[in-house]
Design a protein around this motif. Structure first.
Motif, PDB file in Angstrom:
ATOM      1  N   GLY A  11       0.791  -1.221   0.000  1.00 26.59           N
ATOM      2  CA  GLY A  11       0.000   0.000   0.000  1.00 26.59           C
ATOM      3  C   GLY A  11       0.826   1.275   0.000  1.00 26.59           C
ATOM      4  O   GLY A  11       0.276   2.366  -0.066  1.00 26.59           O
ATOM      5  N   SER A  12       2.147   1.144   0.046  1.00 21.92           N
ATOM      6  CA  SER A  12       3.003   2.329   0.081  1.00 21.92           C
ATOM      7  C   SER A  12       3.245   2.860  -1.331  1.00 21.92           C
ATOM      8  O   SER A  12       3.077   2.154  -2.324  1.00 21.92           O
ATOM      9  N   ARG A  13       3.665   4.103  -1.421  1.00 22.32           N
ATOM     10  CA  ARG A  13       3.998   4.732  -2.694  1.00 22.32           C
ATOM     11  C   ARG A  13       5.155   3.990  -3.362  1.00 22.32           C
ATOM     12  O   ARG A  13       5.161   3.771  -4.568  1.00 22.32           O
ATOM     13  N   ILE A  14       6.133   3.600  -2.580  1.00 21.72           N
ATOM     14  CA  ILE A  14       7.296   2.915  -3.145  1.00 21.72           C
ATOM     15  C   ILE A  14       6.914   1.542  -3.712  1.00 21.72           C
ATOM     16  O   ILE A  14       7.436   1.126  -4.750  1.00 21.72           O
ATOM     17  N   ALA A  15       5.973   0.846  -3.086  1.00 23.62           N
ATOM     18  CA  ALA A  15       5.496  -0.434  -3.625  1.00 23.62           C
ATOM     19  C   ALA A  15       4.746  -0.208  -4.936  1.00 23.62           C
ATOM     20  O   ALA A  15       4.866  -0.999  -5.876  1.00 23.62           O
ATOM     21  N   GLN A  16       3.997   0.869  -5.007  1.00 24.96           N
ATOM     22  CA  GLN A  16       3.296   1.228  -6.239  1.00 24.96           C
ATOM     23  C   GLN A  16       4.300   1.497  -7.366  1.00 24.96           C
ATOM     24  O   GLN A  16       4.110   1.079  -8.499  1.00 24.96           O
ATOM     25  N   ASN A  17       5.382   2.204  -7.031  1.00 30.39           N
ATOM     26  CA  ASN A  17       6.436   2.468  -8.017  1.00 30.39           C
ATOM     27  C   ASN A  17       7.097   1.165  -8.478  1.00 30.39           C
ATOM     28  O   ASN A  17       7.426   1.012  -9.654  1.00 30.39           O
ATOM     29  N   ALA A  18       7.307   0.245  -7.545  1.00 29.36           N
ATOM     30  CA  ALA A  18       7.889  -1.054  -7.899  1.00 29.36           C
ATOM     31  C   ALA A  18       6.961  -1.812  -8.844  1.00 29.36           C
ATOM     32  O   ALA A  18       7.412  -2.426  -9.818  1.00 29.36           O
ATOM     33  N   LEU A  19       5.660  -1.756  -8.583  1.00 26.02           N
ATOM     34  CA  LEU A  19       4.697  -2.437  -9.448  1.00 26.02           C
ATOM     35  C   LEU A  19       4.717  -1.831 -10.856  1.00 26.02           C
ATOM     36  O   LEU A  19       4.702  -2.551 -11.854  1.00 26.02           O
ATOM     37  N   GLY A  92      10.028  -2.468  -3.314  1.00 24.81           N
ATOM     38  CA  GLY A  92      10.547  -1.229  -2.764  1.00 24.81           C
ATOM     39  C   GLY A  92      11.700  -1.510  -1.824  1.00 24.81           C
ATOM     40  O   GLY A  92      11.760  -2.557  -1.174  1.00 24.81           O
ATOM     41  N   SER A  93      12.622  -0.567  -1.762  1.00 23.27           N
ATOM     42  CA  SER A  93      13.773  -0.742  -0.875  1.00 23.27           C
ATOM     43  C   SER A  93      13.376  -0.684   0.588  1.00 23.27           C
ATOM     44  O   SER A  93      14.071  -1.225   1.445  1.00 23.27           O
ATOM     45  N   ARG A  94      12.262  -0.037   0.844  1.00 27.03           N
ATOM     46  CA  ARG A  94      11.727   0.046   2.205  1.00 27.03           C
ATOM     47  C   ARG A  94      10.217  -0.024   2.127  1.00 27.03           C
ATOM     48  O   ARG A  94       9.626   0.322   1.114  1.00 27.03           O
ATOM     49  N   GLY A  95       9.597  -0.438   3.212  1.00 29.49           N
ATOM     50  CA  GLY A  95       8.140  -0.547   3.242  1.00 29.49           C
ATOM     51  C   GLY A  95       7.486   0.579   4.015  1.00 29.49           C
ATOM     52  O   GLY A  95       8.079   1.630   4.253  1.00 29.49           O
ATOM     53  N   MET A  96       6.272   0.328   4.417  1.00 29.94           N
ATOM     54  CA  MET A  96       5.457   1.325   5.106  1.00 29.94           C
ATOM     55  C   MET A  96       6.067   1.789   6.435  1.00 29.94           C
ATOM     56  O   MET A  96       5.968   2.944   6.787  1.00 29.94           O
ATOM     57  N   ASN A  97       6.664   0.896   7.175  1.00 25.22           N
ATOM     58  CA  ASN A  97       7.157   1.219   8.521  1.00 25.22           C
ATOM     59  C   ASN A  97       8.669   1.352   8.563  1.00 25.22           C
ATOM     60  O   ASN A  97       9.297   1.057   9.557  1.00 25.22           O
ATOM     61  N   ALA A  98       9.244   1.819   7.484  1.00 21.94           N
ATOM     62  CA  ALA A  98      10.700   1.824   7.371  1.00 21.94           C
ATOM     63  C   ALA A  98      11.352   2.968   8.125  1.00 21.94           C
ATOM     64  O   ALA A  98      10.820   4.065   8.215  1.00 21.94           O
ATOM     65  N   ASP A  99      12.527   2.679   8.637  1.00 18.15           N
ATOM     66  CA  ASP A  99      13.402   3.685   9.227  1.00 18.15           C
ATOM     67  C   ASP A  99      14.055   4.418   8.068  1.00 18.15           C
ATOM     68  O   ASP A  99      14.803   3.840   7.287  1.00 18.15           O
ATOM     69  N   SER A 100      13.764   5.692   7.918  1.00 18.75           N
ATOM     70  CA  SER A 100      14.233   6.445   6.753  1.00 18.75           C
ATOM     71  C   SER A 100      15.740   6.642   6.727  1.00 18.75           C
ATOM     72  O   SER A 100      16.289   7.091   5.731  1.00 18.75           O
ATOM     73  N   SER A 101      16.443   6.298   7.792  1.00 20.51           N
ATOM     74  CA  SER A 101      17.890   6.456   7.805  1.00 20.51           C
ATOM     75  C   SER A 101      18.610   5.279   7.138  1.00 20.51           C
ATOM     76  O   SER A 101      19.793   5.350   6.872  1.00 20.51           O
ATOM     77  N   VAL A 107      12.780  -6.042   5.876  1.00 19.62           N
ATOM     78  CA  VAL A 107      12.212  -7.062   4.985  1.00 19.62           C
ATOM     79  C   VAL A 107      13.027  -7.143   3.696  1.00 19.62           C
ATOM     80  O   VAL A 107      13.346  -8.231   3.220  1.00 19.62           O
ATOM     81  N   SER A 108      13.400  -5.998   3.156  1.00 23.84           N
ATOM     82  CA  SER A 108      14.219  -5.977   1.939  1.00 23.84           C
ATOM     83  C   SER A 108      15.568  -6.638   2.180  1.00 23.84           C
ATOM     84  O   SER A 108      16.047  -7.425   1.356  1.00 23.84           O
ATOM     85  N   ILE A 119      16.995  -9.934  -7.187  1.00 22.11           N
ATOM     86  CA  ILE A 119      16.109  -8.994  -6.509  1.00 22.11           C
ATOM     87  C   ILE A 119      16.401  -7.607  -7.054  1.00 22.11           C
ATOM     88  O   ILE A 119      17.572  -7.202  -7.116  1.00 22.11           O
ATOM     89  N   MET A 120      15.373  -6.870  -7.418  1.00 22.73           N
ATOM     90  CA  MET A 120      15.536  -5.497  -7.874  1.00 22.73           C
ATOM     91  C   MET A 120      14.795  -4.598  -6.888  1.00 22.73           C
ATOM     92  O   MET A 120      13.600  -4.761  -6.665  1.00 22.73           O
ATOM     93  N   PHE A 121      15.544  -3.679  -6.289  1.00 27.44           N
ATOM     94  CA  PHE A 121      14.953  -2.750  -5.331  1.00 27.44           C
ATOM     95  C   PHE A 121      14.697  -1.402  -6.000  1.00 27.44           C
ATOM     96  O   PHE A 121      15.579  -0.858  -6.669  1.00 27.44           O
ATOM     97  N   ILE A 122      13.515  -0.873  -5.808  1.00 31.33           N
ATOM     98  CA  ILE A 122      13.159   0.440  -6.303  1.00 31.33           C
ATOM     99  C   ILE A 122      13.316   1.407  -5.131  1.00 31.33           C
ATOM    100  O   ILE A 122      12.725   1.207  -4.071  1.00 31.33           O
ATOM    101  N   PRO A 123      14.151   2.439  -5.300  1.00 29.35           N
ATOM    102  CA  PRO A 123      14.404   3.352  -4.173  1.00 29.35           C
ATOM    103  C   PRO A 123      13.219   4.250  -3.890  1.00 29.35           C
ATOM    104  O   PRO A 123      12.368   4.468  -4.753  1.00 29.35           O
TER     105      PRO A 123
END
Length: 124
Positions: A11-19, A92-101, A107-108, A119-123
């Motif tokens: 449901g995160s923006r980054i997951a949407q970008n990965a899709l 996504g490189s990080r999910g909904m509850n990610a530490d932005s640092s 999970v990634s 594995i391809m990570f979308i930043p």
């Protein structure tokens, strides 16, 4: 037989970008997308997230399957990633509850460590 691109969505923006990136790949290679959502206990919690992803996939005319899995996100993603005919995981490189640092969320990082396919990570 088509290869499969596994795309975890939360449901995160980054997951949407990965899709969206996975859709571009699927169109280029003729692959199927398997969109998954992982919930800790009740599948119904992921239905809205999956329906949103399915709407995008249908609109783009991509072959897809979807499922909601119950369990620990990294373990469930790895289970999908290590299946037959999986070309790669796009997430996504990080999910909904990610530490932005951190560049990669927990999970990634776990998926990267244990998956047997690329594995391809979308930043973010």
């Amino acid at each position: 037989m088509n290869n499969t691109i596994v795309v975890p969505v939360d449901g995160s923006r980054i997951a949407q970008n990965a899709l969206k990136f996975a859709i571009t790949m699927a169109k280029a290679y003729g692959d199927e997308i398997r969109v998954i959502n992982i919930q800790p206990s009740i599948a119904i919690l992921g239905e809205g997230i999956i329906k949103e992803a399915e709407a995008l996939l249908e609109n783009e005319g991509v072959i897809y399957s979807s499922k909601i899995r119950i369990g620990t996100p990294a373990i469930e993603i790895i289970s999908e990633a290590n299946g037959d005919s999986v070309r790669c995981v796009v997430m996504g490189s990080r999910g909904m509850n990610a530490d932005s640092s951190r560049k990669l969320g927990s999970v990634s990082q776990a998926t990267l460590t244990m998956a047997t396919c690329p594995i391809m990570f979308i930043p973010s």
